[in-house]
Every structure is written in C-alpha cells, then in structure tokens.
Design a protein around this motif. Structure first.
Motif, PDB file in Angstrom:
ATOM      1  N   ASP A  55      -4.004   4.782   4.948  1.00 44.26           N
ATOM      2  CA  ASP A  55      -4.319   3.372   5.190  1.00 44.26           C
ATOM      3  C   ASP A  55      -3.174   2.435   4.794  1.00 44.26           C
ATOM      4  OD1 ASP A  55      -6.935   4.171   5.923  1.00 44.26           O
ATOM      5  OD2 ASP A  55      -7.512   4.248   3.818  1.00 44.26           O
ATOM      6  N   GLY A  56      -2.052   2.998   4.347  1.00 44.91           N
ATOM      7  CA  GLY A  56      -0.938   2.154   3.938  1.00 44.91           C
ATOM      8  C   GLY A  56      -1.246   1.314   2.720  1.00 44.91           C
ATOM      9  N   VAL A  57      -2.008   1.886   1.787  1.00 46.08           N
ATOM     10  CA  VAL A  57      -2.455   1.165   0.600  1.00 46.08           C
ATOM     11  C   VAL A  57      -1.751   1.727  -0.626  1.00 46.08           C
ATOM     12  CG1 VAL A  57      -4.455   0.694  -0.874  1.00 46.08           C
ATOM     13  CG2 VAL A  57      -4.691   0.643   1.619  1.00 46.08           C
ATOM     14  N   GLY A  58      -1.233   0.846  -1.481  1.00 48.82           N
ATOM     15  CA  GLY A  58      -0.614   1.281  -2.717  1.00 48.82           C
ATOM     16  C   GLY A  58      -1.636   1.571  -3.790  1.00 48.82           C
ATOM     17  N   VAL A  59      -1.241   2.337  -4.788  1.00 47.07           N
ATOM     18  CA  VAL A  59      -2.122   2.678  -5.905  1.00 47.07           C
ATOM     19  C   VAL A  59      -1.404   2.351  -7.213  1.00 47.07           C
ATOM     20  CG1 VAL A  59      -3.301   4.545  -7.136  1.00 47.07           C
ATOM     21  CG2 VAL A  59      -3.327   4.482  -4.633  1.00 47.07           C
ATOM     22  N   HIS A  60      -2.119   1.676  -8.102  1.00 40.70           N
ATOM     23  CA  HIS A  60      -1.583   1.374  -9.424  1.00 40.70           C
ATOM     24  C   HIS A  60      -2.496   1.990 -10.474  1.00 40.70           C
ATOM     25  CE1 HIS A  60       0.516  -0.823 -12.601  1.00 40.70           C
ATOM     26  NE2 HIS A  60      -0.673  -1.068 -13.122  1.00 40.70           N
ATOM     27  N   ALA A  61      -1.911   2.730 -11.413  1.00 42.58           N
ATOM     28  CA  ALA A  61      -2.694   3.416 -12.442  1.00 42.58           C
ATOM     29  C   ALA A  61      -2.657   2.633 -13.742  1.00 42.58           C
ATOM     30  CB  ALA A  61      -2.144   4.822 -12.661  1.00 42.58           C
TER      31      ALA A  61
END
Length: 470
Positions: A55-61
C-alpha cells in the motif's frame, strides 16, 4: 490536504489491523500524494511492514516505556490494553519530531479506539496536528458498549435489564454483558481504562466509524448526542473485497483452499459456515452440543476451528463427538476445517447460505457484504450489541445464544439452522431479502460515488481536518 501526513495508530490485534489496512488504502485512493505512516512497536514492526508494503505505507516502531506501566508479558486482555498505553510518552515525542522534520506537512493522527488516550493531548499547541479516533466497531455497538462502561456500576431492574441514561429507550439484558462489565465498580482496571478512552473520544477532532450511513442510521445518530457532538464520519465498511487469489496470513492462496474446493461441490445457498473468529473459542460442552445440532439439522456445513487461545483466557476447546467428523464427511454433509479460512471468499461463495458467527463487526460486515444472513452467538465486548442491532433493527440475524457461558442444546442449534436454511422457512426468505438490501448498501458505500460512498465521506473528513488550521 495535498501534502499532508496521516499517522495511523492501530491496536495490535487482527480484528483492528484489518480495518486500518483498508483505511490506509481508502486514504491513498482519496489523496495519492499524502504521506501515510502506521505506528507499531518494535515487536510488531516487521509484521506491519509485510502487511502494508503493497500500500506504499511507512511503518514507525515505538519502544515500550517500562517506567510508564508496561506489564512486560501480558497474560490477560486488560494487560495488553494497559501495556499499549505505556507507548504514550514515545508517541508524544514522535509526532512533534515528525512535524519538525517535515514542517510543510500538517499531521492528522488517527488512533484505534483502544489507543485513544495514548494520543490524547499530543502536540496540543500545534495547529498543524489533528487527532481523531477510528471506531473499528459499528455505530450501534460502540454507542452501547462505551456508554455502558460510562454508567458503571450497573444496577439491574426487576427483569435483569439495564437502561442507559443517555439512551433511555434501549434496554440491555444481563446476558448481554461481559463478565468485566457485570463486575465493574467504576474504579477497577477495566472501568478506568475504558473511561480514559471515552474522555479522549470527547476531545477528539473527529470520530471515524467502520460503517455506512444507510447501514446503521440509528447507531450513527446515537454517537454524537453522547459525545458532545464530536463530528462523526462513517468511512466504512472497511472491508477487503472477495478475490480468487488474495493471500492469506500464511501466504496461502485461496485457489488452493480445501474449503472452497468442498464448497464448489455443494448446491447454491445450502451451506452453513461456522466460525467464531481468530480470537474466541467455545467450551468443550458447547462444542459437543453444536456438533450434535449440526448433525441433527440435516443441513450442510463448514465448521472452521482455529487452534488459537481465547482472548478471555481460555484455550483451544475439545468436545467433538467421537466419529462426528468422519460421519459428516462420508455423507458429504459437513467439513470440519482446522486451518486458516479465506472467510471473505467463503461468504461470497454461491454455496454459502448462512453464517453462524460470534458477531464480531468485521465478520458481520463481511457476511452482509455477501448478502448472507446470520445465526448469532456473541461471546464478548460489543458483539452482543452487534447481534442486537442485526436481529432487531436490520432483521438479518437469528440469535442462538449469548456469551461464553451459555447453555446451548443440540435441539436449539438444529432449530436455528433450520430457520436460516430450511426451504420452507419464512424466516429464511425474509432474512435473505434484508441481507440482500444490506449488500446493496455496502456495495454503494464501497463502489459508488454518491454521498454515501466511503470515498466521499473520507474526502470530507480529510478536508475538514485540513480546514481546522485555517
């Protein structure tokens, strides 16, 4: 909103992640140029990246702040909720850092309903930050569930029913309460946690609801009158469309599913699909009676049994009668599947005529999206109120039992199955008509371009958030 940044903060359970993934896709469709980031933890980041990569979505942890109350290794559902709240300090640092690193973009935070307090008050002096909450439930289920928690301790009348102060025309029976609600005194861990979320709802810039206006007009009208007229946007249904080749969580394609292969051999509308979702189980004695009732009914069925631990503390149940599976398979009448089920495709299959479900909102909407009526056996949380509105308001559900402790007989199971699948059943005909009507509403919300379209509603939400800075 052309260059804004949407931050999505889901609760880490599959029933919550799935709507958020659909929400991300909806936002991408409305605002292709917007930046989207999903927030997780160091332990869930890799899984989130796998789910959202396409989906072209970034992830931040975010890292847990153990000094803020994390329980380390949660054992009960409330422990998971409280542990998630310990992410609040890290989240409150993350959003301002995001703004400083990219000051040209406003940030629109959308948190899960069980993480609302975690984001409450983030960047309070920054007009370029908005804070909204996604109710992953429907409007009616959320209104009743949270307003009941807002009214504890609950005092029943002579009929073991409760009236809600804000909704005096609604009566809820004791059998429609979770054990947590029955025991709540207002100062216990559950009460204080839920009330923190409710307080955050009332301070939010908006509530997004996983439903459609014409699917739940009553429920949607209840939310703003309860929550100080916070703007409500019905952006649902947040559902994946049926596909013959969609990957499962285990990277298995639906084209190889033994369940779908078995359904291909059954007559149209003849099969009862039985599943209690990925997080709930029934007891051994309930399993026995359910099996006896399915056999006695004479109708075809697919029963999916997940070997997962129950979120309320139980484990995988036994209780299957000796020889039951072999008899049903030999007769070509039933399939007991201990595997992942492509539920959306199963419900959309022409052979599926009804769904025996725990009435989780994702499952309920998936059933209605396929025009399939339901037999309801709610087990926890707002599932009781989903069943209530589908039975009383929509007319698409026959309620079989209530709660994990319900005493159910095989005769009651057989009777309920006959009502939804019997060729001469007047109930079946009426429910199928109403389920078909609900399918039309959902189709219009997902694929239409009218005011009820989820795309139009989402655009309205994004425009409203952008205007708040003006």
């Amino acid at each position: 909103m052309a260059a804004d940044h949407v931050v999505l903060f889901p609760f880490m359970a599959q029933g919550h992640l799935a709507p958020f993934r659909c929400l991300a896709a909806l936002i991408r469709g409305c605002r292709p140029e917007a930046r989207i980031t999903v927030v997780g933890t160091t332990g869930t980041a890799d899984s989130l990246r796998a789910q959202f990569a396409a989906d072209g979505v970034g992830v931040h942890a975010l890292a847990f702040d153990t000094s803020a109350g994390s329980t380390g290794s949660p054992q009960k559902l409330i422990d998971f909720f409280l542990a998630a709240e310990s992410l609040r300090p890290a989240f409150h640092r993350f959003v301002p850092d995001l703004r400083r690193s990219d000051p040209g973009r406003d940030v629109h935070v959308v948190t899960d309903m069980f993480l609302a307090s975690t984001a409450d008050g983030v960047a309070p002096d920054d007009p370029g930050v908005t804070r909204s909450v996604l109710l992953t439930t429907g409007g009616y289920g959320a209104a009743l569930y949270f307003s009941l928690w807002d009214s504890v301790p609950l005092v029943p009348d002579d009929d073991e029913c409760f009236r809600l102060p804000r909704f005096p025309d609604v009566r809820v029976h004791r059998s429609q309460l979770t054990d947590h609600l029955v025991a709540a005194d207002g100062v216990d861990a559950w009460s204080t946690f839920i009330r923190r979320q409710i307080a955050a709802f009332s301070r939010a810039d908006a509530l997004l609801v996983n439903t459609a206006e014409k699917l739940e007009p009553k429920g949607l009208s209840m939310l703003p009158q309860w929550l100080n007229n916070v703007p409500v946007f019905p952006v649902g249904p947040l559902l994946r469309a049926a596909s013959s080749s969609s990957p499962s969580p285990e990277d298995t394609t639906t084209t190889t599913s033994p369940i779908l292969s078995w359904l291909d051999k059954q007559p149209p509308g003849s099969v009862l699909y039985v599943s209690f979702g990925s997080q709930y189980t029934i007891s051994a004695s309930q399993t026995t009676e359910l099996a006896m009732g399915l056999e006695k009914s004479g109708h075809r069925f697919v029963w999916v049994i997940r070997p997962a631990a129950d979120v309320n503390g139980g484990g995988p149940s036994s209780g299957m009668p000796k020889g039951f599976e072999e008899r049903m398979e030999a007769a070509g009448r039933g399939l007991v599947a201990r595997c992942w089920a492509p539920q959306v495709e199963v419900l959309a299959h022409a052979a599926t005529g009804a769904f025996l479900t725990h009435c989780g909102w994702n499952s309920a909407q998936e059933s209605l999206a396929a025009g399939v009526p339901m037999v309801g056996w709610p087990l926890s949380a707002e599932q009781f109120y989903n069943a209530k509105t589908m039975a009383e308001e929509m007319g698409v559900c026959v309620e079989l039992a209530r709660g994990a402790g319900a005493v159910v007989t095989g005769d009651e199971v057989a009777e309920a199955v006959e009502r939804v699948l019997g060729e001469t059943s007047e109930v079946r005909a009426a429910m199928r008509r109403k389920a078909a009507d609900a399918k039309e509403v959902i189709d219009a919300a997902r694929d239409g371009d009218g005011d009820e379209s989820s795309v139009v509603v989402m655009r309205g939400f994004l425009d409203a958030m952008a205007r708040r800075r003006a």
